[in-house]
Design a protein around this motif. Structure first.
Motif, short mmCIF file in Angstrom:
data_model
loop_
_atom_site.label_atom_id
_atom_site.label_comp_id
_atom_site.label_asym_id
_atom_site.label_seq_id
_atom_site.Cartn_x
_atom_site.Cartn_y
_atom_site.Cartn_z
N ARG A 1 31.41 32.49 40.61
CA ARG A 1 32.59 31.95 41.29
C ARG A 1 33.86 32.69 40.86
NH1 ARG A 1 35.20 30.58 45.63
NH2 ARG A 1 36.82 28.99 45.30
N SER A 2 33.94 33.02 39.59
CA SER A 2 35.12 33.74 39.11
C SER A 2 35.27 35.08 39.81
CB SER A 2 35.03 33.94 37.59
OG SER A 2 36.29 34.27 37.05
N TYR A 3 34.17 35.78 40.04
CA TYR A 3 34.24 37.06 40.75
C TYR A 3 34.78 36.86 42.17
CZ TYR A 3 32.09 40.50 37.59
OH TYR A 3 31.86 41.39 36.56
N GLU A 4 34.37 35.79 42.83
CA GLU A 4 34.93 35.51 44.16
C GLU A 4 36.44 35.31 44.09
OE1 GLU A 4 30.97 33.16 45.96
OE2 GLU A 4 32.80 32.04 45.41
N LEU A 5 36.87 34.61 43.06
CA LEU A 5 38.30 34.34 42.92
C LEU A 5 39.07 35.56 42.44
CD1 LEU A 5 38.07 30.72 41.47
CD2 LEU A 5 38.83 31.39 43.77
N TRP A 6 38.44 36.45 41.68
CA TRP A 6 39.09 37.72 41.35
C TRP A 6 39.38 38.50 42.64
CZ3 TRP A 6 41.57 38.71 37.14
CH2 TRP A 6 41.12 38.27 35.90
N ASP A 7 38.41 38.53 43.53
CA ASP A 7 38.62 39.21 44.82
C ASP A 7 39.79 38.58 45.57
OD1 ASP A 7 36.64 41.19 44.74
OD2 ASP A 7 35.10 39.84 45.50
N LYS A 8 39.84 37.25 45.59
CA LYS A 8 40.90 36.56 46.33
C LYS A 8 42.26 36.82 45.69
CE LYS A 8 42.06 32.09 48.37
NZ LYS A 8 43.51 32.17 48.09
N PHE B 1 37.03 34.46 32.89
CA PHE B 1 36.88 33.18 33.58
C PHE B 1 38.22 32.63 34.09
CE2 PHE B 1 33.40 33.53 30.58
CZ PHE B 1 32.29 33.11 31.32
N VAL B 2 39.31 33.34 33.86
CA VAL B 2 40.63 32.80 34.18
C VAL B 2 40.71 32.21 35.59
CG1 VAL B 2 42.96 33.60 34.78
CG2 VAL B 2 42.09 33.94 32.48
N PRO B 3 40.29 32.93 36.64
CA PRO B 3 40.46 32.35 37.98
C PRO B 3 39.69 31.05 38.18
CG PRO B 3 40.05 34.72 38.12
CD PRO B 3 39.75 34.30 36.72
N VAL B 4 38.46 30.99 37.69
CA VAL B 4 37.66 29.78 37.91
C VAL B 4 38.12 28.64 36.99
CG1 VAL B 4 35.74 30.29 36.32
CG2 VAL B 4 35.34 28.91 38.36
N VAL B 5 38.60 28.96 35.80
CA VAL B 5 39.15 27.90 34.95
C VAL B 5 40.37 27.28 35.60
CG1 VAL B 5 40.27 27.41 32.74
CG2 VAL B 5 38.19 28.78 32.80
N GLY B 6 41.21 28.10 36.23
CA GLY B 6 42.33 27.54 36.98
C GLY B 6 41.89 26.57 38.05
N GLU B 7 40.83 26.93 38.76
CA GLU B 7 40.28 26.05 39.79
C GLU B 7 39.74 24.76 39.19
OE1 GLU B 7 38.00 27.20 43.69
OE2 GLU B 7 36.54 27.20 42.03
N ILE B 8 39.01 24.88 38.07
CA ILE B 8 38.46 23.70 37.41
C ILE B 8 39.55 22.77 36.92
CG2 ILE B 8 37.21 22.95 35.34
CD1 ILE B 8 35.51 25.55 35.67
#
Length: 377
Positions: free
Chosen positions: A66-73, A345-352
């Motif tokens: 999921r983090s890789y998806e959010l890195w792309d975004k 994990f920064v992008p997915v931790v933000g989402e969490i």
């Protein structure tokens, strides 16, 4: 004004949380002790490794996907190269954590990978001189993130989404109330329904009442000018290499050309400190030890030091994170103890964190990060 959510700390995790919360329409106040994308904590140093074949524990892999998806975004939304895929070599004896753990995660989650013997490592990547008995797992989707650029991108996007972000404003105290939380700084007292605390190396002080055991360690980063120039390192993969004694070093390609040098560091060879007592000077003995160890694997790195810097790891006893609504504080969510392997994990931790603050739960698997595992009674 009463906010929906106050975020304390706008480093890697806090800036991402502020962005995700603001993007959901929350009224967000972010408070940061230092300037934007500062170098006083852990979210700096020009580069951080990203990878999916996670030797620490295969349980992290769904979060990484999921983090890789959010890195792309994040790259698309910000228009910045916040990350780059270079491929990654994870080198060591076959039974080492670096190799065996990476292979376990790759096999469990069916991640694309190759296993290379020492001769094949040398053939494909001639900068490297592994020991004859070493092997490597090669992951094409590994690479690096740019921490300062990532933090600034999240800060900018959070502001564009309506967040109020205040820098140079240190939090002095926070407390729960009947309706939510109050946060006090030298400039005033703010109220909100929810609080998200992302204190980095300041966790032992700011979260002392929760009894979460975190040890802060000083770490050193080094940039060497390779013998013969940095050109041969321009397209090199990132790497993590473990020796027979279990000591790991890691490094990057020549990201910024000849002038920038090639960054390497020891992993988990830190000295206990606090943010107030950390020694920011890098000593000749330390430079010599790093040059000697790096040159065993990459002989061309036996060159002059271009630059060095210090940062801090915030380690839990089991080196897993803390991400949770605190069980004793219904209006408080904490994210800390990222133990030197959290930035990817920064992008997915933000989402969490946005999930936990607005819904009280998250679809992401975070049981491993429950602080109750660390609190003794």
């Amino acid at each position: 004004m009463t906010y929906d959510v106050i975020v304390i700390g706008l480093g890697g995790m806090g800036s991402a949380a502020a962005y995700h919360l603001a993007a959901r329409g929350q009224r967000v106040l972010g408070l940061e002790k230092f300037s934007p994308a500062h170098d006083r904590g852990s979210s700096h140093g020009g580069s951080r490794i990203i990878r999916q074949s996670y030797f620490e524990d295969p349980a992290y892999v769904p979060l990484l996907l999921r983090s890789y998806e959010l890195w792309d975004k994040l790259a698309a939304d910000s228009g910045r190269e916040v990350f780059r895929l270079t491929g990654g070599l994870f080198i060591g004896p076959p039974d080492s954590l670096t190799v065996a753990g990476s292979l376990r995660a790759s096999q469990e989650w069916d991640l694309p990978h190759e296993v290379l013997d020492a001769a094949e490592i040398r053939r494909r990547h001639p900068n490297f001189t592994p020991r004859d008995g070493d092997i490597a797992l090669y992951e094409a989707k590994a690479g690096f993130a740019r921490p300062e650029m990532t933090v600034q991108a999240h800060i900018d996007l959070a502001g564009q989404a309506g967040a109020t972000l205040s820098f140079g404003e240190e939090v002095l105290h926070w407390a729960e109330t009947a309706r939510g939380v109050t946060v006090t700084t030298a400039r005033g007292t703010y109220t909100a329904g929810q609080l998200v605390v992302c204190p980095g190396a300041w966790a032992p002080q700011l979260l002392a009442e929760f009894g979460i055991p975190i040890t802060v360690e000083r770490q050193v980063l080094y940039w060497f000018d390779p013998v013969g120039g940095a050109g041969a390192f321009a397209d090199q993969p990132i790497f993590i290499a473990e020796d027979a004694a279990g000591e790991q070093i890691y490094g990057f390609p020549a990201i910024d050309g000849q002038a920038g040098g090639v960054k390497v560091a020891f992993f988990r060879r830190g000295v206990v400190c606090t943010p107030e007592t950390i020694d920011r000077e890098v000593h000749d003995r330390e430079v010599g030890e790093m040059r000697s160890r790096a040159a065993e694997l990459l002989p061309a790195l036996d060159g002059p030091l271009v630059h060095s810097a210090t940062c801090m790891y915030s380690n839990t006893p089991d080196q897993h994170f803390v991400i949770a609504r605190h069980p004793d504080s219904a209006n408080v969510t904490v994210a800390c103890g990222f133990s030197g392997h959290g930035f990817k994990f920064v992008p997915v931790v933000g989402e969490i964190l946005a999930d936990l603050a607005t819904e009280g739960t998250t679809r992401h698997p975070i049981t491993l990060f429950d602080p109750r595992r660390l609190v003794t009674t």
